[in-house]
Design an enzyme around this catalytic site. Structure first.
Site, PDB file in Angstrom:
ATOM      1  N   ASP A 182      -0.128   5.214   0.888  1.00  0.00           N
ATOM      2  CA  ASP A 182      -0.326   6.208   1.948  1.00  0.00           C
ATOM      3  C   ASP A 182      -0.342   5.508   3.302  1.00  0.00           C
ATOM      4  O   ASP A 182      -1.090   4.561   3.521  1.00  0.00           O
ATOM      5  CB  ASP A 182      -1.632   6.969   1.715  1.00  0.00           C
ATOM      6  CG  ASP A 182      -1.681   8.274   2.491  1.00  0.00           C
ATOM      7  OD1 ASP A 182      -0.641   8.688   3.024  1.00  0.00           O
ATOM      8  OD2 ASP A 182      -2.762   8.875   2.562  1.00  0.00           O
TER       9      ASP A 182
ATOM     10  N   ASP B  48       0.862  -1.175   0.000  1.00  0.00           N
ATOM     11  CA  ASP B  48       0.000   0.000   0.000  1.00  0.00           C
ATOM     12  C   ASP B  48       0.908   1.237   0.000  1.00  0.00           C
ATOM     13  O   ASP B  48       2.116   1.124   0.252  1.00  0.00           O
ATOM     14  CB  ASP B  48      -0.895  -0.029   1.241  1.00  0.00           C
ATOM     15  CG  ASP B  48      -1.888   1.120   1.276  1.00  0.00           C
ATOM     16  OD1 ASP B  48      -2.404   1.485   0.206  1.00  0.00           O
ATOM     17  OD2 ASP B  48      -2.126   1.661   2.366  1.00  0.00           O
TER      18      ASP B  48
ATOM     19  N   ASP C 124      -1.522  -0.554   5.997  1.00  0.00           N
ATOM     20  CA  ASP C 124      -1.661   0.103   7.308  1.00  0.00           C
ATOM     21  C   ASP C 124      -3.094   0.102   7.819  1.00  0.00           C
ATOM     22  O   ASP C 124      -3.363   0.630   8.890  1.00  0.00           O
ATOM     23  CB  ASP C 124      -1.154   1.553   7.234  1.00  0.00           C
ATOM     24  CG  ASP C 124      -2.089   2.457   6.437  1.00  0.00           C
ATOM     25  OD1 ASP C 124      -2.493   2.059   5.322  1.00  0.00           O
ATOM     26  OD2 ASP C 124      -2.404   3.562   6.915  1.00  0.00           O
TER      27      ASP C 124
END
Length: 259
Positions: free
Chosen positions: A15, A13, A209
């Site tokens: 961001d 991922d 995240d």
């Protein structure tokens, strides 16, 4: 941790894993350089449909990382591929940024605001009542409603902003039709990443995240999951979910630190 180091490839991922806004996170440069030096296959996967792979590559370059545009895969690209697989040569009314329209054109899907097969919604800063009104009319006339990703909010340098899920909601409410979302946690997104890498699911790790999009997508795609605490999830949040990541790290730099 040894198992992670032995993986052939990584799906990451962006961001909260690689950067926050325009700031690269600690340990990322070392992690990316380690992947390159050790011939690891990798792809950066993002639910955001707002930038093209070339624009994402330039963004990382401004942060000091040289990564080819071929290493990026966005929800805009996944959405366009999904529509092409469902109905080759279809047309769409698109509410989104230029990157979403480009992804559509690249898959032979053309714009149509009269009688499209699909209404496609992605994150955009040009959302307005007239576009909502048009989308509602087209869906009521039979167009299928598609969202690039289900995220309701996104975190920017300016704070919380509405994401695709929030932009789709008024159209769903007004028409009574539910959108189909292509981005994470839909495992379609991760499977596209696997196909891009040319790896078996057992040979890669997925790093994210968010428990509610990244980790669940990894689990449902049968890949080892790595939750990093450098984004939106805190360690105490994990027990609120009925599933767990295989690994929990402070950030991707922890992988390199194990060497």
């Amino acid at each position: 941790m040894k198992n992670i180091l032995e993986k052939s490839g990584f799906i990451c991922d962006m961001d909260g894993v690689i950067y926050h806004g325009d700031r690269i996170l600690d340990g990322v440069t070392e992690f990316v350089n380690w992947m390159i030096e050790n011939n690891k296959k990798f792809v950066f996967l993002t639910n955001s449909p707002e930038k093209t792979p070339h624009e994402l590559s330039m963004k990382l370059e401004r942060m000091g990382l040289a990564v080819s545009p071929d290493c990026f895969y966005t929800s805009a690209m996944a959405t366009a591929e999904f529509l092409r697989s469902q109905a080759p040569g279809c047309t769409a009314y698109v509410i989104g940024e230029a990157s979403l329209a480009k992804a559509m054109y690249d898959q032979g899907i053309y714009m149509n605001d009269i009688n499209p097969d699909y209404v496609v919604i992605g994150e955009t800063r040009t959302y307005c009542f007239e576009k909502i009104e048009k989308a509602i009319a087209l869906v009521n006339n039979g167009a299928k409603l598609i969202g690039t990703n289900p995220d309701t909010v996104g975190v920017t340098e300016h704070g919380i902003m509405p994401a695709t899920g929030s932009l789709v909601a008024p159209i769903e409410i007004a028409t009574g039709k539910k959108a189909y979302f292509v981005g994470k946690p839909n495992p379609l997104m991760l499977r596209h990443g696997l196909k891009k890498l040319g790896c078996h699911s057992a040979d890669i790790a997925f790093i994210g995240d968010r428990m509610d999009t990244d980790i669940i997508a990894g689990i449902e795609s049968n890949v080892d999951t790595v939750l990093v605490l450098s984004g939106v999830t805190a360690r105490e949040d994990i027990d609120a979910f009925p599933y767990r990541p295989k690994y929990i790290l402070n950030g991707v730099g922890d992988i390199v630190n194990q060497i």
